[in-house]
Design a protein around this motif. Sequence first.
Motif, PDB file in Angstrom:
ATOM      1  N   PRO A 233       7.884  14.236  -5.961  1.00 42.83           N
ATOM      2  CA  PRO A 233       7.697  15.341  -5.219  1.00 42.83           C
ATOM      3  C   PRO A 233       6.322  16.193  -5.479  1.00 42.83           C
ATOM      4  O   PRO A 233       5.865  16.223  -6.515  1.00 42.83           O
ATOM      5  CB  PRO A 233       8.718  16.050  -5.384  1.00 42.83           C
ATOM      6  N   PRO A 234       5.472  16.757  -4.546  1.00 43.94           N
ATOM      7  CA  PRO A 234       4.257  17.468  -4.870  1.00 43.94           C
ATOM      8  C   PRO A 234       4.840  18.865  -5.820  1.00 43.94           C
ATOM      9  O   PRO A 234       5.742  19.235  -5.529  1.00 43.94           O
ATOM     10  CB  PRO A 234       3.638  17.943  -3.537  1.00 43.94           C
ATOM     11  N   LYS A 235       3.730  19.093  -6.888  1.00 39.93           N
ATOM     12  CA  LYS A 235       4.053  20.178  -7.473  1.00 39.93           C
ATOM     13  C   LYS A 235       3.038  21.398  -6.715  1.00 39.93           C
ATOM     14  O   LYS A 235       1.508  21.219  -6.866  1.00 39.93           O
ATOM     15  CB  LYS A 235       3.469  20.118  -8.876  1.00 39.93           C
ATOM     16  N   THR A 236       3.509  22.561  -6.127  1.00 36.13           N
ATOM     17  CA  THR A 236       2.856  23.160  -5.406  1.00 36.13           C
ATOM     18  C   THR A 236       1.645  24.071  -6.035  1.00 36.13           C
ATOM     19  O   THR A 236       0.521  24.474  -5.564  1.00 36.13           O
ATOM     20  CB  THR A 236       3.563  24.316  -4.757  1.00 36.13           C
ATOM     21  N   GLU A 237       2.064  24.319  -7.529  1.00 37.07           N
ATOM     22  CA  GLU A 237       1.059  25.029  -8.055  1.00 37.07           C
ATOM     23  C   GLU A 237      -0.027  24.278  -8.635  1.00 37.07           C
ATOM     24  O   GLU A 237      -1.206  24.753  -8.986  1.00 37.07           O
ATOM     25  CB  GLU A 237       1.842  25.617  -9.468  1.00 37.07           C
ATOM     26  N   THR A 238      -0.131  22.910  -8.851  1.00 40.53           N
ATOM     27  CA  THR A 238      -1.122  22.223  -9.205  1.00 40.53           C
ATOM     28  C   THR A 238      -1.563  21.198  -8.327  1.00 40.53           C
ATOM     29  O   THR A 238      -2.524  20.598  -8.335  1.00 40.53           O
ATOM     30  CB  THR A 238      -0.867  21.201 -10.443  1.00 40.53           C
ATOM     31  N   ASN A 239      -1.014  21.320  -6.885  1.00 44.65           N
ATOM     32  CA  ASN A 239      -1.348  20.137  -5.962  1.00 44.65           C
ATOM     33  C   ASN A 239      -1.467  18.732  -6.540  1.00 44.65           C
ATOM     34  O   ASN A 239      -2.402  17.991  -6.368  1.00 44.65           O
ATOM     35  CB  ASN A 239      -2.647  20.450  -5.299  1.00 44.65           C
TER      36      ASN A 239
ATOM     37  N   VAL B  16       0.853  -1.279  -0.097  1.00 48.65           N
ATOM     38  CA  VAL B  16      -0.070  -0.020   0.334  1.00 48.65           C
ATOM     39  C   VAL B  16       1.027   1.432  -0.020  1.00 48.65           C
ATOM     40  O   VAL B  16       1.907   1.111   0.527  1.00 48.65           O
ATOM     41  CB  VAL B  16      -0.892   0.065   1.192  1.00 48.65           C
ATOM     42  N   THR B  17       0.414   2.325  -0.720  1.00 51.16           N
ATOM     43  CA  THR B  17       1.138   3.434  -0.708  1.00 51.16           C
ATOM     44  C   THR B  17       0.380   4.568  -0.162  1.00 51.16           C
ATOM     45  O   THR B  17      -0.898   4.813  -0.760  1.00 51.16           O
ATOM     46  CB  THR B  17       1.973   3.947  -2.106  1.00 51.16           C
ATOM     47  N   VAL B  18       0.705   5.484   0.676  1.00 54.96           N
ATOM     48  CA  VAL B  18      -0.140   6.543   1.215  1.00 54.96           C
ATOM     49  C   VAL B  18       0.293   7.721   0.587  1.00 54.96           C
ATOM     50  O   VAL B  18       1.498   8.210   0.780  1.00 54.96           O
ATOM     51  CB  VAL B  18      -0.185   6.713   2.629  1.00 54.96           C
ATOM     52  N   ASP B  19      -0.733   8.464  -0.038  1.00 54.43           N
ATOM     53  CA  ASP B  19      -0.505   9.877  -0.632  1.00 54.43           C
ATOM     54  C   ASP B  19      -1.226  10.706   0.157  1.00 54.43           C
ATOM     55  O   ASP B  19      -2.551  11.044   0.631  1.00 54.43           O
ATOM     56  CB  ASP B  19      -1.314  10.093  -2.018  1.00 54.43           C
ATOM     57  N   LEU B  20      -0.565  11.652   0.679  1.00 48.40           N
ATOM     58  CA  LEU B  20      -0.921  13.082   1.513  1.00 48.40           C
ATOM     59  C   LEU B  20       0.015  14.107   1.233  1.00 48.40           C
ATOM     60  O   LEU B  20       1.160  14.031   1.590  1.00 48.40           O
ATOM     61  CB  LEU B  20      -0.827  12.609   3.271  1.00 48.40           C
ATOM     62  N   MET B  21      -0.524  15.300   0.562  1.00 51.79           N
ATOM     63  CA  MET B  21       0.319  16.216   0.126  1.00 51.79           C
ATOM     64  C   MET B  21       0.639  17.045   1.403  1.00 51.79           C
ATOM     65  O   MET B  21      -0.019  17.174   2.414  1.00 51.79           O
ATOM     66  CB  MET B  21      -0.554  17.140  -0.660  1.00 51.79           C
ATOM     67  N   ASP B  22       1.925  17.554   1.205  1.00 52.13           N
ATOM     68  CA  ASP B  22       2.334  18.694   2.425  1.00 52.13           C
ATOM     69  C   ASP B  22       1.321  19.742   2.442  1.00 52.13           C
ATOM     70  O   ASP B  22       0.725  20.095   1.576  1.00 52.13           O
ATOM     71  CB  ASP B  22       3.577  19.348   1.839  1.00 52.13           C
ATOM     72  N   GLY B  23       0.990  19.970   3.626  1.00 49.99           N
ATOM     73  CA  GLY B  23      -0.151  20.935   3.910  1.00 49.99           C
ATOM     74  C   GLY B  23      -1.378  20.603   3.878  1.00 49.99           C
ATOM     75  O   GLY B  23      -2.284  21.430   4.594  1.00 49.99           O
ATOM     76  N   GLU B  24      -1.790  19.174   3.517  1.00 45.49           N
ATOM     77  CA  GLU B  24      -3.221  18.857   3.446  1.00 45.49           C
ATOM     78  C   GLU B  24      -3.160  18.489   5.159  1.00 45.49           C
ATOM     79  O   GLU B  24      -2.528  18.043   5.860  1.00 45.49           O
ATOM     80  CB  GLU B  24      -3.292  17.969   2.576  1.00 45.49           C
ATOM     81  N   ASP B  25      -4.800  18.586   5.563  1.00 48.54           N
ATOM     82  CA  ASP B  25      -4.889  18.009   6.745  1.00 48.54           C
ATOM     83  C   ASP B  25      -4.963  16.330   6.714  1.00 48.54           C
ATOM     84  O   ASP B  25      -5.083  15.919   5.720  1.00 48.54           O
ATOM     85  CB  ASP B  25      -6.208  18.325   7.172  1.00 48.54           C
ATOM     86  N   CYS B  26      -5.034  15.725   7.874  1.00 51.73           N
ATOM     87  CA  CYS B  26      -4.683  14.234   7.651  1.00 51.73           C
ATOM     88  C   CYS B  26      -6.072  13.491   7.132  1.00 51.73           C
ATOM     89  O   CYS B  26      -5.696  12.430   6.631  1.00 51.73           O
ATOM     90  CB  CYS B  26      -4.628  13.542   9.388  1.00 51.73           C
ATOM     91  N   ASP B  27      -7.040  14.196   7.345  1.00 47.68           N
ATOM     92  CA  ASP B  27      -8.227  13.560   6.386  1.00 47.68           C
ATOM     93  C   ASP B  27      -8.241  13.336   4.976  1.00 47.68           C
ATOM     94  O   ASP B  27      -9.081  12.926   4.230  1.00 47.68           O
ATOM     95  CB  ASP B  27      -9.645  14.215   6.800  1.00 47.68           C
ATOM     96  N   SER B  28      -7.396  14.096   4.427  1.00 52.88           N
ATOM     97  CA  SER B  28      -7.103  14.331   2.920  1.00 52.88           C
ATOM     98  C   SER B  28      -6.294  13.109   2.457  1.00 52.88           C
ATOM     99  O   SER B  28      -6.104  13.276   1.453  1.00 52.88           O
ATOM    100  CB  SER B  28      -6.552  15.712   2.523  1.00 52.88           C
ATOM    101  N   ALA B  29      -5.984  12.086   3.118  1.00 55.01           N
ATOM    102  CA  ALA B  29      -5.125  11.054   2.682  1.00 55.01           C
ATOM    103  C   ALA B  29      -5.688  10.005   1.685  1.00 55.01           C
ATOM    104  O   ALA B  29      -7.102   9.945   1.659  1.00 55.01           O
ATOM    105  CB  ALA B  29      -4.603  10.280   3.684  1.00 55.01           C
ATOM    106  N   TYR B  30      -5.147   9.470   0.687  1.00 55.16           N
ATOM    107  CA  TYR B  30      -5.398   8.426  -0.223  1.00 55.16           C
ATOM    108  C   TYR B  30      -4.683   7.159   0.053  1.00 55.16           C
ATOM    109  O   TYR B  30      -3.267   7.616   0.039  1.00 55.16           O
ATOM    110  CB  TYR B  30      -5.438   9.068  -1.672  1.00 55.16           C
ATOM    111  N   ALA B  31      -4.860   6.144  -0.341  1.00 50.05           N
ATOM    112  CA  ALA B  31      -4.366   5.071  -0.373  1.00 50.05           C
ATOM    113  C   ALA B  31      -4.362   4.295  -1.698  1.00 50.05           C
ATOM    114  O   ALA B  31      -5.509   4.207  -1.926  1.00 50.05           O
ATOM    115  CB  ALA B  31      -4.567   4.219   0.886  1.00 50.05           C
TER     116      ALA B  31
END
Length: 442
Positions: free
Chosen positions: A284-290, A212-227
């Motif tokens: 790495p996350p792209k800040t301009e496009t999230n 499993v891989t967990v995707d949680l962008m920097d700055g996002e709250d913990c509820d915004s995670a995807y697996a």
Amino acid sequence: MPNCTQIKMYSIGLLAVLYALLFATTFSSVQCDEFEEVFRWKKLDFNHLAEHDPDDFIFHDGETEVNDVQLNETFTPYHNLPMGVTHHKGRLFITIPRRRTGIPATLTVVSLDQVSQDERSPKLTAYPDAITNQLRRSYEPDPKRLVSVYRTRVDRCDRLWFVDTGFLEYPGHRKQVQRPSLWIIDLQKDRKVRQFDISETIAAEGHGMASVTVDLMDGEDCDSAYAYIPDLAFYRLYVYSFKDNRMWTFRHEYLSFDPRMTGFSVAGVRFRWNDGIFSLALGPPKTETNDRIVYFHAMASTSEFKTSSSVLRNETLAEAGGYDHLFTHLGERGIKTQCTIHQFDPATGVLFYAEVNRNSIGCWNSAQRFEPETHGIVHLDNKDFIYPSDMTLDNEGELWVMTNGLPRWIYASLNLDDYNFRVWRQKPARAIAGTICEAGAL
């Protein structure tokens, strides 16, 4: 074990090595560091093995019935083969999927501060507790208990994510005990915060959900995670939204295996596997496009593919279809580069590969073109580094690797007088020092 010179020779060619050697004689600061062996086991042992529920403990001096066959579930050390390793704040989480009988716990933990300095083979402790890891006496389903776990991951919110396949892979007696489910545990409280049962409309069986891989962008709250859950058996990719508590499926030809790459040779054992999509790694996350690049590959393949997190997070797109062009071929890694898990290190911009055919950790710097000539090796060892089954990057930026000799265990035999299982670690920047993957590192 090869030295740094041999690794460079393997990965960047003789001419480049000669130049590197000349350079190294003048500048001694250029050196690669091999992975450090942390623990090693001849066979696994457990703490508190006698602690159990006396009314419902499967490990007894007797036999248990499955598919009308009597099976002996007494603790059998040889049957316990560790598959996954994850480090988080001084604890190692080690998994033992139930591919044989006699496994007391499929999810275990080692607290590093409780291991003496000279102890190299610590006992494992069932996590979160022994009862959660116990099977019912006649293999009845129980959603509160774990059947079989392959690998775990930790997000930046101190949560442990993993899939319980719900599947016993006993040779000749395979059984889907209960629905596969995604578990999420709060590691600050050691308490389950979410369990999502994967319905039969999504997957008929769970044995192909090995990571499993967990995707949680920097700055996002913990509820915004995807697996992101790859299914190596049914060649699908499942996406789970924590906020919506929903799961959807992607299907694509790139999620299947390459029929030219099904041949493996590990430690003198030759075999064929047709494992499909096995691992996903997040760029790495792209800040301009999230958004971020999502790298993925099948195990029986030497190709790497990519898509984007915005594609995978789109349930409407998954249901409607028409996304074939959004999964693209990145390139080839080179011969014998079939691998299990890969991890992207954001600090260096390097993608690391656990290469089973070469008993090595390979690397590619994302600032370079993706082709065999730009890939290197940071660790290669045909004696002790047999079959790297898992690799994780902890929240402190350190790589951890499990090696377990799995093909020997399946098709030949392990020597219990030898050390068969090992946990390794290294910092990515030190691992790539002096290799082709250091060029252009962030």
